[in-house]
Design a protein around this motif. Sequence first.
Motif: not given
Length: 412
Positions: A80, A70, A109-110, A68, A113, A107, A100-102, A11
């Motif tokens: 997460i 992932h 994570t980057h 979130w 997405e 809802r 920093n992950w979303a 992760l």
Amino acid sequence: MEDKALYTQILGIQAPWEIVHVDLDVIQERVDIFVEWPARTDAPCPVCGKENKETICKVHDRRKERVWRHLDTCQMKTFIHSHIPRIKCPKHGVKSININWADEMVRFTHLFERLAIQILKCSANRSQTAKVLRISWDELNRIMSHAVIRGLSRRKEEIINFIGMDEKSFLSGHSYVTVMTDIEGKRVIDVAENRDEIAVDTLWQGLSEKQCKNVQSVCMDFWKAYISGVCRHASQADIVYDRFHVTKHLNEAVDKVRKKEHRELLQNKNTSLSGTKYLWLKNPEKWTTKDENRYAILSKNQLAVGRAWNRKELFREFWSLTTISEAEAFFKRWYFSATHSRLKPIIEVAKMLKRHLAGLLTWIKHHITNGLAEGLNSKIQQIKSIAKGFRDFENYRVAILFHLGGLDMIPH
Ligand SMILES: [Zn+2]
């Protein structure tokens, strides 16, 4: 313990965030990973961080747990969980710290997405994408609309020389949307509901004053709200009436003449115009041998539709002229011939063209046609057919901007 180390790697969890617990449910095919900010560890104020003068603050409390989705790990849905701490900054008060992950309020994570955006970009099929990602249609819609908001916020204040304004039917033809395009950039700037002045103002207001003042010309149909919009927001720009729309009006006039004449002929059991609708609408360059033979026979009959078709075909020369004076002289001759055709629909179009002559002559200067007529139109059609009936305008707008807005939507 090994699980934690493995997932910290996978992760990309950055210290001091730490994985405190991993829950593996093989039957449900899901992994739940609990990430926490360690107790008694101070954190930077997110607002100070934006102002480049980081203040390290005491943790005040923790928000209730957020979850979130992932990227899947080992084909298992992966979530997460975290209680995001809030710090108390002397200057900004109580604030949640940055993760920093979303993005805030999202809802996913980057990385999730990013994957969803990439799959959608390739397939455009939302049901299939939702199925592959194992999320609901609504969740996918939210990812799309968030991606579009992100992309729009990243747009720069570029100069747009040529703008296209066009209408598209919406809700199976009962209402319309207005699409504003950047003709050179081959992208949709934005879409507004309806085709009235409010819609037009909304679109123009999406551009900065500097952008409005630098537009050279705007291509459109003879639609009052589109014309007046240019006067209000970019009065320096030339209006150019779209070549494809002009042709469409001429084609409609030819078709009206054909329909009327066909009805009259049928009363005398004359079927010579049966099945000829597309013969008159097609470019003669695209005629098949069968079309050519049909025309050769029909042209001997002195038909009204033949006269109408002739005026339409004559007008095509206009688009190849290179000087304003040539174009003016040509129009004068054509107008005389059209208004002496004794065909009401043709006379009406001729008068309409004359009323808008200034915006026809600007074609000679700019040579632009509407972005929608060139490629974007068929892509919008494709989006519409794949999504099977957008009942909601905002969804339709998001889909168009997602695929045709030329947006940078990937989170980073
Ligand atoms: Zn602060």
